[in-house]
Design a protein around this motif. Structure first.
Motif, mmCIF file in Angstrom:
data_model
loop_
_atom_site.group_PDB
_atom_site.id
_atom_site.type_symbol
_atom_site.label_atom_id
_atom_site.label_comp_id
_atom_site.label_asym_id
_atom_site.label_seq_id
_atom_site.Cartn_x
_atom_site.Cartn_y
_atom_site.Cartn_z
ATOM 1 N N ASP A 1 -4.502 5.178 3.694
ATOM 2 C CA ASP A 1 -5.213 5.035 4.970
ATOM 3 C C ASP A 1 -5.928 6.316 5.332
ATOM 4 N N GLU B 1 4.014 0.953 5.058
ATOM 5 C CA GLU B 1 3.595 -0.427 5.305
ATOM 6 C C GLU B 1 4.803 -1.353 5.280
ATOM 7 N N SER C 1 6.747 -0.913 8.492
ATOM 8 C CA SER C 1 6.061 -1.373 9.697
ATOM 9 C C SER C 1 5.917 -2.895 9.718
ATOM 10 N N LEU C 2 5.763 -3.480 8.555
ATOM 11 C CA LEU C 2 5.586 -4.935 8.516
ATOM 12 C C LEU C 2 6.902 -5.673 8.692
ATOM 13 N N ARG D 1 0.833 -1.201 0.000
ATOM 14 C CA ARG D 1 0.000 0.000 0.000
ATOM 15 C C ARG D 1 0.869 1.251 0.000
#
Lengths: 251, 199
Positions: free
Chosen positions: B198, B162, B165-166, B158
């Motif tokens: 988001d 992302e 963070s992943l 996305r």
């Protein structure tokens, strides 16, 4: 990191030969202290990499990794130089700067190798999901630059607008009156009268490029007709064009 | 289970789109506020999920796109060729460095990898996954490279956030220090992060 068993790179004498760990497992083992550098079997690693390297780039990366393993192993086997005693401190308290630098570089590379593995998993997952195919023209279009944000297509569009606005330039084109035939006739007269002419003298001193081209074509034409021949009487001497037409023998 | 008219309109828009459609674009197309559009998108996603459809609504590269479900990949692949060949290990390593350290010079990439990376970088640029993003203020003013929206599409992400963070990665990787202003896209289709999905 890979799923290879850590510490499996230490072959025990008399025991069944365990599968050789991969390069990544070796680095993990070295990093975690579960594998001693002098227990690393570089030869086995080389053979392993020869089998898995898919292309030249993979092979190059493997060579670099292997060289780092060798370096680490060499450092472990060679005697550690005694560090000079620090003022008021204990001898050898300072870590070896080269070792630290090597470890840092390896750690950084390993971190990005892990990141690459993560991207591979994303890539594989994405490859399983299909969308509507993009038009052929779109797929061939160069990717936009994040910084510039102006593509070649944009530039061409802007140019076409300016082009439409621009005033066409017109000028009268006059017909060049000098012809090869005229110069052939002129040279024929001069050559038959003088017998030979130095090459540079064939061209008028104030000749423009058009006249030079026409005159040279006339020279070639005379040579082709057998009425003149180019010659250089002596080495390094200036070229001359000599008359070889009618009445040339009598000269 | 049926869906509402807005969700149906969005389904039609996404059906004809060959690339992810950002929320503002969908909002403009249906003439409704983004919040309402997002609600309808949730409705559409639930409808596709519950109805046993072969497609799903995916949030990808700052937009939304209808993609086939992974379990049908083999069937679809028989009809439609894969988008592109997977990247080589060298190219992926280079891409990882660019993704987490962008904007980055080729010299930095090569310092981290320990090998020349000109070929790998050229491959990534050629495939539109990486692009020049200005010049560094170092001697020689070398080119800086950053990932593109195509990179997000290629990896099904996305956004870059992302990815960070992943990823359960060492701080050396996730410690991204972008240069000021590099992220400002001048056009909607350009730039690594033109839209934040988001809401």
């Amino acid at each position: 990191m890979g799923s290879d068993d850590r510490g499996g790179g230490v072959p025990e004498k008399g025991a069944c030969q365990a599968p050789e760990p991969g390069l990544e497992s070796v680095w993990s083992g070295l990093d975690a202290g579960t594998l001693a550098p002098d227990d690393v079997r570089v030869e086995a690693l080389v053979g392993q990499q020869r089998e898995v390297a898919a292309d030249l780039e993979d092979a190059t990366a493997a060579v670099v990794q292997l060289s780092r393993v060798l370096e680490a192993k060499a450092r472990a086997l060679l005697p550690t130089p005694v560090a000079p005693e620090a003022e008021g401190g204990e001898p050898g308290a300072e870590p070896d700067a080269d070792d630290a630098d090597l470890a840092e570089r390896v750690a950084a590379y390993q971190a990005f190798a892990e990141a690459a593995a993560l991207l591979r998993s994303y890539e594989e997952s994405r490859a399983l999901r299909f969308g509507r195919p993009q038009p052929e023209s779109k797929t061939r279009r160069p990717a936009p630059s994040p910084a510039g944000a102006v593509s070649l297509e944009d530039l061409l569009t802007a140019l076409s607008q300016v082009w439409e606005r621009a005033r066409p330039r017109t000028r009268d084109v006059t017909r060049e009156r000098l012809t090869v035939g005229q110069v052939v006739a002129r040279l024929r007269t001069r050559l038959s009268r003088l017998g030979s002419i130095e090459f540079e003298e064939l061209f008028p001193s104030d000749a423009d490029r058009f006249e030079v081209v026409v005159t040279f074509l006339a020279v070639l034409e005379l040579v082709r007709l057998g009425e003149a021949r180019a010659q250089q009487p002596h080495p390094f001497q200036a070229l001359r064009l000599a008359w070889s037409g009618p009445e040339a023998e009598s000269r | 289970m049926g869906i509402g008219p807005v969700a149906a309109q969005l389904e039609a828009l996404l059906f004809v789109a060959a690339e992810p459609l950002p929320l503002p674009r969908l909002s403009a197309a249906v003439g409704l506020p983004e919040r309402q559009v997002r609600t309808a998108l949730v409705e559409l996603a639930a409808h596709l999920e519950a109805g046993g459809h072969g497609i799903a609504l995916s949030e990808i590269a700052g937009g939304f796109q209808l993609l086939t479900r992974p379990e049908h990949a083999a069937v679809v692949a028989a009809l439609q060729a894969p988008r592109s060949a997977p990247l080589s290990k060298a190219a992926l390593e280079t891409l990882a460095i660019v993704a987490f350290r962008q904007p980055v010079t080729r010299a930095t990439i090569e310092e981290l990898r320990g090998v020349q990376s000109e070929g790998a970088l050229a491959t990534l640029v050629d495939r539109g996954l990486v692009a020049e993003a200005g010049r560094a203020d170092s001697p020689g003013r070398p080119f800086l490279y950053a990932t593109t929206r195509q990179f997000l599409e290629h990896c099904g992400l996305r956004s870059l956030e992302e990815l960070a963070s992943l990823a359960n990665l060492p701080p050396a990787v996730t410690q991204v220090q972008p240069l000021p202003g590099w992220r400002t896209p001048a056009r909607g289709a350009a730039g690594p992060e033109a839209a934040t999905p988001d809401a």
